[in-house]
Every structure is written in C-alpha cells, then in structure tokens.
Design a protein around this motif. Structure first.
Motif, PDB file in Angstrom:
ATOM      1  N   VAL A 240     -95.472 -73.194   0.766  1.00 27.59           N
ATOM      2  CA  VAL A 240     -94.504 -72.797  -0.246  1.00 27.59           C
ATOM      3  C   VAL A 240     -95.290 -72.036  -1.302  1.00 27.59           C
ATOM      4  CG1 VAL A 240     -92.790 -73.545  -1.927  1.00 27.59           C
ATOM      5  CG2 VAL A 240     -93.091 -74.826   0.208  1.00 27.59           C
ATOM      6  N   LEU A 241     -95.175 -70.724  -1.286  1.00 26.74           N
ATOM      7  CA  LEU A 241     -95.973 -69.865  -2.147  1.00 26.74           C
ATOM      8  C   LEU A 241     -95.225 -69.546  -3.436  1.00 26.74           C
ATOM      9  CD1 LEU A 241     -97.216 -67.416   0.637  1.00 26.74           C
ATOM     10  CD2 LEU A 241     -98.465 -69.333  -0.353  1.00 26.74           C
ATOM     11  N   PRO A 242     -95.959 -69.213  -4.496  1.00 27.81           N
ATOM     12  CA  PRO A 242     -95.291 -68.824  -5.746  1.00 27.81           C
ATOM     13  C   PRO A 242     -94.415 -67.594  -5.528  1.00 27.81           C
ATOM     14  CG  PRO A 242     -97.629 -69.232  -6.105  1.00 27.81           C
ATOM     15  CD  PRO A 242     -97.413 -69.247  -4.624  1.00 27.81           C
ATOM     16  N   PRO A 243     -93.298 -67.495  -6.236  1.00 30.18           N
ATOM     17  CA  PRO A 243     -92.420 -66.328  -6.059  1.00 30.18           C
ATOM     18  C   PRO A 243     -93.123 -65.034  -6.456  1.00 30.18           C
ATOM     19  CG  PRO A 243     -91.780 -67.618  -7.985  1.00 30.18           C
ATOM     20  CD  PRO A 243     -92.796 -68.422  -7.255  1.00 30.18           C
ATOM     21  N   ASP A 244     -92.785 -63.980  -5.717  1.00 27.72           N
ATOM     22  CA  ASP A 244     -93.334 -62.644  -5.983  1.00 27.72           C
ATOM     23  C   ASP A 244     -94.852 -62.616  -5.905  1.00 27.72           C
ATOM     24  OD1 ASP A 244     -90.721 -61.816  -6.460  1.00 27.72           O
ATOM     25  OD2 ASP A 244     -90.862 -62.316  -8.588  1.00 27.72           O
ATOM     26  N   SER A 245     -95.422 -63.476  -5.069  1.00 29.22           N
ATOM     27  CA  SER A 245     -96.877 -63.480  -4.916  1.00 29.22           C
ATOM     28  C   SER A 245     -97.263 -62.779  -3.621  1.00 29.22           C
ATOM     29  CB  SER A 245     -97.415 -64.913  -4.903  1.00 29.22           C
ATOM     30  OG  SER A 245     -96.977 -65.600  -3.736  1.00 29.22           O
ATOM     31  N   SER A 246     -98.384 -62.115  -3.668  1.00 21.05           N
ATOM     32  CA  SER A 246     -98.922 -61.463  -2.476  1.00 21.05           C
ATOM     33  C   SER A 246    -100.114 -62.290  -1.997  1.00 21.05           C
ATOM     34  CB  SER A 246     -99.333 -60.021  -2.801  1.00 21.05           C
ATOM     35  OG  SER A 246     -99.882 -59.391  -1.654  1.00 21.05           O
ATOM     36  N   HIS A 247     -99.796 -63.417  -1.390  1.00 22.26           N
ATOM     37  CA  HIS A 247    -100.846 -64.340  -0.967  1.00 22.26           C
ATOM     38  C   HIS A 247    -101.592 -63.777   0.232  1.00 22.26           C
ATOM     39  CE1 HIS A 247    -102.613 -68.238   0.370  1.00 22.26           C
ATOM     40  NE2 HIS A 247    -102.612 -68.470  -0.935  1.00 22.26           N
ATOM     41  N   TRP A 248    -102.865 -64.113   0.327  1.00 20.31           N
ATOM     42  CA  TRP A 248    -103.689 -63.573   1.413  1.00 20.31           C
ATOM     43  C   TRP A 248    -103.196 -64.029   2.781  1.00 20.31           C
ATOM     44  CZ3 TRP A 248    -106.157 -66.864   4.759  1.00 20.31           C
ATOM     45  CH2 TRP A 248    -106.328 -68.191   4.353  1.00 20.31           C
ATOM     46  N   SER A 249    -102.567 -65.202   2.871  1.00 26.55           N
ATOM     47  CA  SER A 249    -102.086 -65.688   4.171  1.00 26.55           C
ATOM     48  C   SER A 249    -100.943 -64.819   4.710  1.00 26.55           C
ATOM     49  CB  SER A 249    -101.622 -67.143   4.051  1.00 26.55           C
ATOM     50  OG  SER A 249    -100.544 -67.257   3.134  1.00 26.55           O
ATOM     51  N   VAL A 250    -100.172 -64.204   3.794  1.00 29.60           N
ATOM     52  CA  VAL A 250     -99.091 -63.316   4.220  1.00 29.60           C
ATOM     53  C   VAL A 250     -99.674 -62.027   4.784  1.00 29.60           C
ATOM     54  CG1 VAL A 250     -97.026 -62.077   3.467  1.00 29.60           C
ATOM     55  CG2 VAL A 250     -97.553 -64.326   2.493  1.00 29.60           C
ATOM     56  N   ARG A 251    -100.773 -61.588   4.221  1.00 26.38           N
ATOM     57  CA  ARG A 251    -101.413 -60.353   4.696  1.00 26.38           C
ATOM     58  C   ARG A 251    -102.159 -60.557   6.009  1.00 26.38           C
ATOM     59  NH1 ARG A 251    -103.134 -60.382  -0.742  1.00 26.38           N
ATOM     60  NH2 ARG A 251    -105.280 -60.750  -0.055  1.00 26.38           N
ATOM     61  N   HIS A 252    -102.323 -61.813   6.421  1.00 26.64           N
ATOM     62  CA  HIS A 252    -103.009 -62.120   7.681  1.00 26.64           C
ATOM     63  C   HIS A 252    -102.094 -63.003   8.531  1.00 26.64           C
ATOM     64  CE1 HIS A 252    -106.858 -60.465   6.286  1.00 26.64           C
ATOM     65  NE2 HIS A 252    -106.572 -61.015   5.118  1.00 26.64           N
ATOM     66  N   PRO A 253    -101.023 -62.420   9.111  1.00 25.62           N
ATOM     67  CA  PRO A 253    -100.040 -63.226   9.857  1.00 25.62           C
ATOM     68  C   PRO A 253    -100.596 -63.828  11.140  1.00 25.62           C
ATOM     69  CG  PRO A 253     -99.598 -60.880  10.111  1.00 25.62           C
ATOM     70  CD  PRO A 253    -100.674 -60.992   9.083  1.00 25.62           C
ATOM     71  N   THR A 254    -101.752 -63.375  11.605  1.00 24.91           N
ATOM     72  CA  THR A 254    -102.335 -63.952  12.825  1.00 24.91           C
ATOM     73  C   THR A 254    -103.228 -65.156  12.528  1.00 24.91           C
ATOM     74  OG1 THR A 254    -104.196 -62.397  12.739  1.00 24.91           O
ATOM     75  CG2 THR A 254    -102.247 -61.744  14.017  1.00 24.91           C
ATOM     76  N   PHE A 255    -103.421 -65.462  11.259  1.00 20.13           N
ATOM     77  CA  PHE A 255    -104.242 -66.619  10.883  1.00 20.13           C
ATOM     78  C   PHE A 255    -103.410 -67.877  11.061  1.00 20.13           C
ATOM     79  CE2 PHE A 255    -106.353 -69.570   7.971  1.00 20.13           C
ATOM     80  CZ  PHE A 255    -107.682 -69.377   8.318  1.00 20.13           C
ATOM     81  N   GLN A 256    -103.770 -68.692  12.050  1.00 22.24           N
ATOM     82  CA  GLN A 256    -102.955 -69.846  12.425  1.00 22.24           C
ATOM     83  C   GLN A 256    -103.206 -71.038  11.519  1.00 22.24           C
ATOM     84  OE1 GLN A 256    -104.010 -70.400  16.590  1.00 22.24           O
ATOM     85  NE2 GLN A 256    -102.160 -69.307  17.230  1.00 22.24           N
ATOM     86  N   THR A 257    -102.217 -71.928  11.497  1.00 24.21           N
ATOM     87  CA  THR A 257    -102.351 -73.158  10.718  1.00 24.21           C
ATOM     88  C   THR A 257    -103.505 -74.006  11.208  1.00 24.21           C
ATOM     89  OG1 THR A 257     -99.958 -73.143  10.327  1.00 24.21           O
ATOM     90  CG2 THR A 257    -101.104 -75.221   9.964  1.00 24.21           C
ATOM     91  N   SER A 258    -103.778 -73.960  12.504  1.00 21.00           N
ATOM     92  CA  SER A 258    -104.863 -74.762  13.070  1.00 21.00           C
ATOM     93  C   SER A 258    -106.225 -74.357  12.528  1.00 21.00           C
ATOM     94  CB  SER A 258    -104.870 -74.634  14.595  1.00 21.00           C
ATOM     95  OG  SER A 258    -105.057 -73.283  14.985  1.00 21.00           O
ATOM     96  N   GLN A 259    -106.351 -73.177  11.931  1.00 19.46           N
ATOM     97  CA  GLN A 259    -107.616 -72.746  11.343  1.00 19.46           C
ATOM     98  C   GLN A 259    -107.798 -73.259   9.923  1.00 19.46           C
ATOM     99  OE1 GLN A 259    -106.643 -68.514  12.564  1.00 19.46           O
ATOM    100  NE2 GLN A 259    -108.831 -68.491  12.985  1.00 19.46           N
ATOM    101  N   PHE A 260    -106.740 -73.840   9.356  1.00 19.88           N
ATOM    102  CA  PHE A 260    -106.819 -74.425   8.015  1.00 19.88           C
ATOM    103  C   PHE A 260    -106.539 -75.923   8.026  1.00 19.88           C
ATOM    104  CE2 PHE A 260    -104.875 -75.481   3.876  1.00 19.88           C
ATOM    105  CZ  PHE A 260    -105.941 -75.156   3.049  1.00 19.88           C
ATOM    106  N   MET A 261    -105.821 -76.394   9.034  1.00 18.14           N
ATOM    107  CA  MET A 261    -105.501 -77.810   9.156  1.00 18.14           C
ATOM    108  C   MET A 261    -105.941 -78.303  10.528  1.00 18.14           C
ATOM    109  SD  MET A 261    -101.690 -77.867   7.394  1.00 18.14           S
ATOM    110  CE  MET A 261    -101.794 -79.610   7.024  1.00 18.14           C
TER     111      MET A 261
END
Length: 365
Positions: A259-280
């Motif tokens: 759940v990202l802050p509104p109107d934010s350009s988070h790095w995870s959005v710019r890298h859609p191939t970065f899977q959750t398994s690489q962070f969790m």
C-alpha cells in the motif's frame, strides 16, 4: 473413418467437412496437404477469408474476420429495416418489429462475439432511422432506447442487451450454486492458465495486469467479454483480495502487495518484474512469511533496506491485508486441501452490489 462408417452404417461426408485451427493460427503449412488427402478443402484459421461457425456461433480469429462478420450482421439488419419500412406501421408497431424480428437476429451471435463500439453505433443508428422514419420534430437517438416510464420508446438497446448476455457467463462464475453448469469447471480451468493464476484462478478477474495467456487473444476471445462484464460491475468498487495462497503472493510483483503513498512514484512500480519473493521469504522454522533482512537480498539491496525501514519503522509503506494472515498465522492443516472457489470471499463485493443484484433483462431494457 471408413471402418467407423462400415460399423455404424453412417457415411462420413468429407466434402462437407471443415477443419479449424484451435489456436486460430496457421502454424504448420503441412496441414493443408494433410487435409487434402482426406478431401477436406476448408481449413479455417486467422488468414482464411471465412469466419469459423459452430452451432450458429461465429468465432473470428483476426480483426479482418471480425470486420467481415460485423459487416455481414449490419447488412442483414439494414436489409430487414428496409423490408419492414415498406409496411404501414405505427411507431409502436415499428418498435415491436425492431425488438422481435430485427434485433433478435443479433442476440444469439452476441453471446460469444464481442463487436467494436462502432458496430453498436451503426446498429443503433439503423434502428433509430427505421423507428422514427425522419419524422419532425426529430427525436434524440438515445430516447428511443429508454424505458417508457423514462420517456422513451423501449427499443432494446444492443449495448445493454450485450451486457445482459455477458452477465449470463458471470452467473456461472459468481453464483455457481444457483446457476449450476458443467461449464463452471472449464472456466476455472481456463482462468488457471492466465499469468500467475494457477493457484488463484480469480486473480485475472480482479486485476487487468494478469490477463495474459497463450490461449487468450484480446478482443477475439470470449474472455474479453467476461472481463468487460467484471469491470463494468466492479467499477467504483475497491476490490480487496482475500485468502490468497502463499505461492501466488511470492510470485506477485512486489508493488502488488504494498500500500503505497498516493501520487508516489515508488521504485517497485518502476520494476514490475521484481517479485515479492525477492523481498519476502517463507521461514520454515517459524512457519511464517516474513520480510527478508540485510544479507538475504539478491537484487536492489539498498532499495530493499530502505523499504524494510519504511514498512517497520517510518510506516510510510504498508503491506496489503491479504499478506498478514501468512505473517501472523502458520499454515492450517487444511491449507493444502482443494479450495472451494464457489464460496470464496473475494467474490462477495460483486455479489453484494445492487447493480449486480438488480441487473436483469426485464428491468434494464
């Protein structure tokens, strides 16, 4: 086939037989020669001039075939309008003819066919011209399709009728206990073939990013009609996924579980191939899902460390609700059992919407 004909006393008419490419593509040129050996000259694929027809349904495999089918249907409607225009009919009589005799030719085909918006515009225009007959003063085109109590003439709107036919397919998915059909199992099987949906077949219904599959050709498949219907009934509704399997969570893009802050350009959005398994990671000792710690990151180590602090310390980023059951609780003994998708809680927001409950043919015409 010759042996079958001898045993069954039924003749196999090869001259009337047609072959069709199941994926709609002419992948192997040898098929034409193989079929010709059996005197089968009709081979339908995306490059063929004709449209595949089965039990009266039409299945275009390309934009060209869809355009040809739309032209054929539109010509048929205009011809019928011209023929019935020769008769001396009242406005009410023309409305009855339009609903019963002219537009009825469309409904069967529209069950499995998704026309373009321009097609519906041209159909509505042809029906308007047939019903109003250039009378003065002119009438707004939209009025003839409104119910009588709203000041209209109650001509069946092809766009709404198409939506009604879409809801029939959705009934099989969202209310299978009431609308029981063998087609439900086939629909769930097809949904599992979509991107990252093998363990959670409801995913492509509620998220457009996962509507990708080798068996899915956008704008040509019945699934386009089903997805359009889901989007229509879920518009202005915040969909909340629940009971998402752990395997699906770990395979999701990371930004899909945050759940990202509104109107934010988070790095995870710019890298859609970065899977959750690489962070969790699922901790086999604690029997829980947890965040990876420094030293366990394989990619974007600095960004992952910052995200770790944003979640646990500054609380600028939160995890979505369907993540927490896997963090707080260990897997139950029944977690590996088959999930009953007919009663899944993710479907409840759509079932509870009034527009879904009251969307019936008799009320929306």
């Amino acid at each position: 086939m010759a042996r079958y004909a001898q045993v069954s006393n039924a003749k196999f008419n090869t001259d009337k037989s047609e072959a069709v490419a199941l994926n709609g593509k002419r992948d192997d040129e040898r098929w034409a020669s193989w079929l010709s050996d059996y005197d089968i000259s009709s081979y339908i694929h995306d490059k063929s001039p004709g449209v595949f027809r089965y039990l009266g349904f039409r299945f275009p495999f390309s934009s060209t075939q869809r355009k040809c089918l739309e032209t054929e249907l539109l010509t048929n409607i205009r011809t019928q309008c011209h023929l019935y225009s020769q008769r001396q009919l009242s406005i009410k009589g023309r409305v009855t003819v339009a609903n019963v005799l002219i537009l009825s030719k469309l409904w069967y085909v529209l069950r499995l066919f998704k026309p373009t918006k321009n097609f519906f515009t041209l159909v509505r225009s042809a029906i308007y011209q047939f019903v109003w007959q250039k009378k003065t003063p002119s009438l707004r085109k939209e009025l003839i399709f409104l119910p009588i109590e709203h000041g209209g003439l109650q001509v069946l709107d092809p766009v709404i009728q198409h939506r009604v036919l879409q809801k029939r397919w959705l009934n099989y998915l969202f209310k299978p206990t009431i609308y029981q059909s063998v087609i439900y199992d086939y629909m769930i099987h097809h949904l599992r073939r979509f991107h990252l949906s093998s363990s959670f077949p409801l995913l492509p219904l509620f998220d457009k990013d996962f509507r990708k599959s080798k068996i899915y050709v956008p704008h040509m498949s019945i699934w386009s009609i089903i997805f359009d219907g889901v989007d229509y009934f879920l518009k202005d509704t915040k969909t909340v996924l629940v009971d998402v399997p752990l395997t699906t969570i770990l395979a999701l893009p990371l930004y899909k579980v945050l759940v990202l802050p509104p109107d934010s350009s988070h790095w995870s959005v710019r890298h859609p191939t970065f899977q959750t398994s690489q962070f969790m990671i699922y901790d086999n000792i604690q029997q829980r899902l947890r965040l990876r710690v420094d030293g366990e990151y394989s990619k974007f180590r600095g960004l992952c460390r910052t995200l770790y602090q944003d979640i646990l310390l500054t609380r600028l980023v939160q995890l979505k609700a369907f993540i927490w059951p896997h963090i707080l609780d260990s897997p139950s003994d029944t977690a590996e059992l088959a999930i009953d998708w007919t009663t899944h809680r993710t479907l409840e927001p759509l079932r509870d919407k009034l527009v879904w409950q009251y969307f019936r043919t008799s009320e929306m015409r």
